[in-house]
Design a protein around this motif. Sequence first.
Motif: not given
Length: 190
Positions: A96, A109-111, A113, A125-126, A142, A144, A146, A148, A163
């Motif tokens: 991250i 929250e980290y998502s 992209d 992005t994560v 990855s 899609s 998140t 948290s 994830m």
Amino acid sequence: MIKGSKLFRLTWPFVLGLALVLAIAYIAPDSSPITAGLGTGKYDLVAAVDGKSNNIKGPVYFEYSDKQDNSMESRIFKLHFVNPLIAEGPGFGFLIPISGTNELIDKGEYSVDEQSGEVMRSFDTVFGYADLGGKTSALYFSESGTISISGCTPSEVLGEIDMVLNDGNGATIRVTGAFKAQPLPSNITL
């Protein structure tokens, strides 16, 4: 002496109030976080591969590394989920990006992209990977989801993950659960 009907009129508001309190307590959602039952340095995940769900528990570590990008310094927060059941392959890992050079990761929250389109195109992005080990190489990246972060200190990072990772050939793995990561010890390399 109080007659039965008068006693009922005096006590029914109390009984009704007690019943209401008990009903609210029964239906109220559990406010304890999902990480409450975990020890420091542990995770509890469910990995769904090809319709089969497996519960995976084991050690989880975090670390920070610096990144130089066009004269701008930033840091990357790394999570390492070690699968103790497989001798080869590191398990799951997530990167991250965070701003600043001496900052801890913030709660939030980290998502992933989903528009980035390419594996490791950039660290904006994560980014996540799963190496399931075994006789056939099964690397997933990855797609899609998140991560948290609900708490962070220099000695512990708490959070939840949801994830989806893809192997590039249509097979996916969905990883959900909670973690309480501890700092990666200097004598362990992942």
